[in-house]
Scaffold this motif. Structure first.
Motif, PDB file in Angstrom:
ATOM      1  N   ALA A 115       0.822  -1.212   0.000  1.00 41.69           N
ATOM      2  CA  ALA A 115       0.000   0.000   0.000  1.00 41.69           C
ATOM      3  C   ALA A 115       0.850   1.253   0.000  1.00 41.69           C
ATOM      4  CB  ALA A 115      -0.930  -0.007   1.218  1.00 41.69           C
ATOM      5  N   ARG A 116       2.084   1.134   0.485  1.00 40.83           N
ATOM      6  CA  ARG A 116       3.006   2.285   0.505  1.00 40.83           C
ATOM      7  C   ARG A 116       3.899   2.314  -0.732  1.00 40.83           C
ATOM      8  NH1 ARG A 116       4.548   5.043   5.903  1.00 40.83           N
ATOM      9  NH2 ARG A 116       2.642   4.725   7.119  1.00 40.83           N
ATOM     10  N   GLY A 117       3.605   1.471  -1.697  1.00 40.99           N
ATOM     11  CA  GLY A 117       4.336   1.503  -2.957  1.00 40.99           C
ATOM     12  C   GLY A 117       5.634   0.728  -2.973  1.00 40.99           C
ATOM     13  N   VAL A 118       5.827  -0.150  -2.002  1.00 42.36           N
ATOM     14  CA  VAL A 118       7.050  -0.946  -1.942  1.00 42.36           C
ATOM     15  C   VAL A 118       6.882  -2.185  -2.819  1.00 42.36           C
ATOM     16  CG1 VAL A 118       8.605  -2.268  -0.460  1.00 42.36           C
ATOM     17  CG2 VAL A 118       7.554  -0.140   0.389  1.00 42.36           C
ATOM     18  N   ASP A 119       7.819  -2.414  -3.727  1.00 44.76           N
ATOM     19  CA  ASP A 119       7.773  -3.591  -4.594  1.00 44.76           C
ATOM     20  C   ASP A 119       8.285  -4.816  -3.843  1.00 44.76           C
ATOM     21  OD1 ASP A 119       6.794  -2.186  -6.807  1.00 44.76           O
ATOM     22  OD2 ASP A 119       8.816  -1.600  -7.444  1.00 44.76           O
ATOM     23  N   LEU A 120       7.547  -5.891  -3.927  1.00 43.89           N
ATOM     24  CA  LEU A 120       7.932  -7.160  -3.311  1.00 43.89           C
ATOM     25  C   LEU A 120       8.194  -8.198  -4.382  1.00 43.89           C
ATOM     26  CD1 LEU A 120       5.291  -7.246  -0.423  1.00 43.89           C
ATOM     27  CD2 LEU A 120       7.662  -6.480  -0.302  1.00 43.89           C
ATOM     28  N   PRO A 121       9.099  -9.153  -4.153  1.00 45.85           N
ATOM     29  CA  PRO A 121       9.862  -9.327  -2.919  1.00 45.85           C
ATOM     30  C   PRO A 121      11.003  -8.331  -2.795  1.00 45.85           C
ATOM     31  CG  PRO A 121      10.582 -10.934  -4.533  1.00 45.85           C
ATOM     32  CD  PRO A 121       9.412 -10.196  -5.155  1.00 45.85           C
ATOM     33  N   LEU A 122      11.433  -8.106  -1.562  1.00 48.95           N
ATOM     34  CA  LEU A 122      12.595  -7.268  -1.305  1.00 48.95           C
ATOM     35  C   LEU A 122      13.868  -8.038  -1.642  1.00 48.95           C
ATOM     36  CD1 LEU A 122      11.513  -5.848   2.168  1.00 48.95           C
ATOM     37  CD2 LEU A 122      11.295  -4.726  -0.064  1.00 48.95           C
ATOM     38  N   GLU A 123      14.964  -7.333  -1.689  1.00 48.04           N
ATOM     39  CA  GLU A 123      16.261  -7.975  -1.892  1.00 48.04           C
ATOM     40  C   GLU A 123      16.524  -8.983  -0.779  1.00 48.04           C
ATOM     41  OE1 GLU A 123      21.024  -6.714  -2.057  1.00 48.04           O
ATOM     42  OE2 GLU A 123      19.448  -5.202  -1.826  1.00 48.04           O
ATOM     43  N   GLY A 124      17.061 -10.143  -1.133  1.00 47.85           N
ATOM     44  CA  GLY A 124      17.311 -11.185  -0.140  1.00 47.85           C
ATOM     45  C   GLY A 124      18.435 -10.822   0.816  1.00 47.85           C
ATOM     46  N   HIS A 125      18.341 -11.327   2.054  1.00 48.58           N
ATOM     47  CA  HIS A 125      19.368 -11.062   3.063  1.00 48.58           C
ATOM     48  C   HIS A 125      19.834 -12.333   3.770  1.00 48.58           C
ATOM     49  CE1 HIS A 125      18.119  -6.909   2.412  1.00 48.58           C
ATOM     50  NE2 HIS A 125      19.276  -6.578   2.930  1.00 48.58           N
ATOM     51  N   ALA A 126      19.605 -13.490   3.149  1.00 48.45           N
ATOM     52  CA  ALA A 126      20.130 -14.731   3.718  1.00 48.45           C
ATOM     53  C   ALA A 126      21.650 -14.698   3.661  1.00 48.45           C
ATOM     54  CB  ALA A 126      19.598 -15.937   2.948  1.00 48.45           C
ATOM     55  N   SER A 127      22.290 -15.224   4.700  1.00 48.43           N
ATOM     56  CA  SER A 127      23.758 -15.242   4.729  1.00 48.43           C
ATOM     57  C   SER A 127      24.317 -16.658   4.703  1.00 48.43           C
ATOM     58  CB  SER A 127      24.271 -14.520   5.981  1.00 48.43           C
ATOM     59  OG  SER A 127      23.897 -15.227   7.149  1.00 48.43           O
ATOM     60  N   THR A 128      23.445 -17.652   4.591  1.00 41.91           N
ATOM     61  CA  THR A 128      23.899 -19.037   4.572  1.00 41.91           C
ATOM     62  C   THR A 128      23.261 -19.780   3.403  1.00 41.91           C
ATOM     63  OG1 THR A 128      22.098 -19.851   5.990  1.00 41.91           O
ATOM     64  CG2 THR A 128      24.094 -19.064   7.103  1.00 41.91           C
ATOM     65  N   THR A 129      23.797 -20.940   3.119  1.00 39.10           N
ATOM     66  CA  THR A 129      23.247 -21.858   2.126  1.00 39.10           C
ATOM     67  C   THR A 129      22.930 -23.171   2.838  1.00 39.10           C
ATOM     68  OG1 THR A 129      25.381 -22.865   1.578  1.00 39.10           O
ATOM     69  CG2 THR A 129      24.777 -20.822   0.408  1.00 39.10           C
ATOM     70  N   PRO A 130      22.241 -24.083   2.174  1.00 39.06           N
ATOM     71  CA  PRO A 130      22.011 -25.381   2.813  1.00 39.06           C
ATOM     72  C   PRO A 130      23.299 -26.062   3.253  1.00 39.06           C
ATOM     73  CG  PRO A 130      20.564 -25.129   0.935  1.00 39.06           C
ATOM     74  CD  PRO A 130      21.484 -23.946   0.915  1.00 39.06           C
ATOM     75  N   ALA A 131      24.394 -25.781   2.556  1.00 38.18           N
ATOM     76  CA  ALA A 131      25.661 -26.422   2.904  1.00 38.18           C
ATOM     77  C   ALA A 131      26.366 -25.746   4.070  1.00 38.18           C
ATOM     78  CB  ALA A 131      26.586 -26.438   1.677  1.00 38.18           C
ATOM     79  N   THR A 132      26.079 -24.459   4.293  1.00 34.16           N
ATOM     80  CA  THR A 132      26.840 -23.711   5.312  1.00 34.16           C
ATOM     81  C   THR A 132      26.034 -23.363   6.557  1.00 34.16           C
ATOM     82  OG1 THR A 132      26.280 -21.523   4.376  1.00 34.16           O
ATOM     83  CG2 THR A 132      28.236 -22.664   3.487  1.00 34.16           C
ATOM     84  N   ARG A 133      24.729 -23.590   6.523  1.00 33.37           N
ATOM     85  CA  ARG A 133      23.865 -23.074   7.594  1.00 33.37           C
ATOM     86  C   ARG A 133      24.202 -23.645   8.965  1.00 33.37           C
ATOM     87  NH1 ARG A 133      19.325 -26.847   7.874  1.00 33.37           N
ATOM     88  NH2 ARG A 133      17.843 -25.255   8.570  1.00 33.37           N
ATOM     89  N   LEU A 134      24.603 -24.917   9.053  1.00 36.29           N
ATOM     90  CA  LEU A 134      24.905 -25.500  10.355  1.00 36.29           C
ATOM     91  C   LEU A 134      26.190 -24.905  10.926  1.00 36.29           C
ATOM     92  CD1 LEU A 134      24.455 -27.416  12.693  1.00 36.29           C
ATOM     93  CD2 LEU A 134      25.485 -29.254  11.326  1.00 36.29           C
ATOM     94  N   ALA A 135      27.250 -24.875  10.145  1.00 38.80           N
ATOM     95  CA  ALA A 135      28.526 -24.366  10.644  1.00 38.80           C
ATOM     96  C   ALA A 135      28.438 -22.873  10.948  1.00 38.80           C
ATOM     97  CB  ALA A 135      29.634 -24.638   9.631  1.00 38.80           C
ATOM     98  N   HIS A 136      27.864 -22.124  10.007  1.00 34.30           N
ATOM     99  CA  HIS A 136      27.776 -20.686  10.234  1.00 34.30           C
ATOM    100  C   HIS A 136      26.791 -20.372  11.355  1.00 34.30           C
ATOM    101  CE1 HIS A 136      28.257 -16.484   9.395  1.00 34.30           C
ATOM    102  NE2 HIS A 136      26.969 -16.319   9.118  1.00 34.30           N
ATOM    103  N   GLY A 137      25.694 -21.111  11.388  1.00 31.60           N
ATOM    104  CA  GLY A 137      24.719 -20.903  12.452  1.00 31.60           C
ATOM    105  C   GLY A 137      25.322 -21.156  13.820  1.00 31.60           C
ATOM    106  N   ARG A 138      26.122 -22.223  13.938  1.00 32.06           N
ATOM    107  CA  ARG A 138      26.745 -22.495  15.231  1.00 32.06           C
ATOM    108  C   ARG A 138      27.753 -21.401  15.579  1.00 32.06           C
ATOM    109  NH1 ARG A 138      28.763 -28.086  18.120  1.00 32.06           N
ATOM    110  NH2 ARG A 138      29.880 -27.055  19.832  1.00 32.06           N
ATOM    111  N   ALA A 139      28.443 -20.867  14.594  1.00 26.98           N
ATOM    112  CA  ALA A 139      29.390 -19.786  14.865  1.00 26.98           C
ATOM    113  C   ALA A 139      28.667 -18.549  15.390  1.00 26.98           C
ATOM    114  CB  ALA A 139      30.169 -19.450  13.599  1.00 26.98           C
ATOM    115  N   VAL A 140      27.525 -18.224  14.806  1.00 21.34           N
ATOM    116  CA  VAL A 140      26.744 -17.085  15.285  1.00 21.34           C
ATOM    117  C   VAL A 140      26.166 -17.386  16.661  1.00 21.34           C
ATOM    118  CG1 VAL A 140      24.688 -15.677  14.844  1.00 21.34           C
ATOM    119  CG2 VAL A 140      26.224 -16.272  12.962  1.00 21.34           C
TER     120      VAL A 140
END
Length: 259
Positions: A115-140
């Motif tokens: 309603a405010r004129g924002v186009d969706l979807p927004l730019e993605g902000h994921a920082s992991t992939t299926p291969a890295t999510r466990l290791a990076h997630g544990r580091a965070v």
């Protein structure tokens, strides 16, 4: 019946030109609430307007207040919360309140943004992939909670619960906490806000008081945040969160004044 001048000015800044229908039908209650929420609890607050609203949006998701979320999301966008930040509050809520509750808020946020004129979807902000999510997630996770604490959680979990520990690292931290769009200190403050608002999460609040302290949100910041949530979540949950805060991060002893 009308809110005081400070409450009116703060309300006008958040909701320019808007007159609440409840101010017409329920003027006594709105006078009390607006004076409380838009003046009294803000006195002495160190939180900037954007952080206050982000925390309040997180709390509204936790308590299931969809209509109020829509209203306050509009206010947040008005004072400079970006569409990315707004959506990240909603995404961040998923591991803490569950997708079943977040579902309606996600649609509501999309409707407000569109309603405010924002186009969706927004730019993605994921920082992991299926291969890295466990290791990076544990580091965070270790960055937020502490390496020793995470190692202890894994070591204490029985063999049949190790998969849940990995899910916590990969999903909660890798898929959500590790995302961009919000810094880590803000995300921890949102987590604290949601846990305090949910009720019945005192053990988790205790852990995330410590986590907030690790990432730079001190006791004063957490106490301030609880105070800003009070008008929306009520006294029982506020006082429960305060009790946990006092236990996990006690106030400095009061200095005796010489007689």
């Amino acid at each position: 019946m009308a809110p005081n001048a400070t409450a009116r000015a703060n309300h006008e800044r958040l909701f320019p030109g808007h007159v609440s229908t409840l101010a017409v039908t329920d003027p006594e209650l709105i006078e009390v609430f607006d004076n409380f929420a838009f003046d009294e609890v803000r006195r002495g607050s160190r939180l900037d307007e954007r952080t206050r609203l982000l925390a309040q949006l997180a709390a509204m998701i936790a308590i299931g207040a969809v209509s109020e979320f829509r209203v306050m999301l509009g206010a947040a966008l008005t004072v400079g919360v970006s569409p990315v930040e707004a959506k990240e509050v909603v995404y961040h809520a998923v591991p803490y309140v569950g997708m079943a509750r977040v579902f309606d808020f996600l649609h509501s946020a999309n409707e407000v943004l569109t309603a405010r004129g924002v186009d969706l979807p927004l730019e993605g902000h994921a920082s992991t992939t299926p291969a890295t999510r466990l290791a990076h997630g544990r580091a965070v996770q270790e960055q937020v909670i502490g390496g020793a604490a995470v190692a202890e959680m894994y070591a204490a979990a029985p063999a049949d619960e190790q998969a849940l520990q990995r899910l916590l690292s990969a999903n909660a931290f890798g898929d959500h906490v590790a995302r961009g769009g919000l810094d880590l200190a803000t995300r921890e403050l949102l987590t604290f806000s949601m846990l305090a608002s949910l009720g019945g999460c005192e053990p988790q609040i205790r852990g995330h008081v410590a986590a907030n302290l690790r990432v730079g949100n001190d006791r004063a910041c957490l106490l301030d945040t609880i105070t800003q949530l009070l008008p929306f979540i009520g006294y029982p949950r506020t006082l429960n969160a305060l009790r946990v805060l006092d236990g996990a991060a006690p106030a400095a002893p009061t200095k005796e004044v010489p007689v």
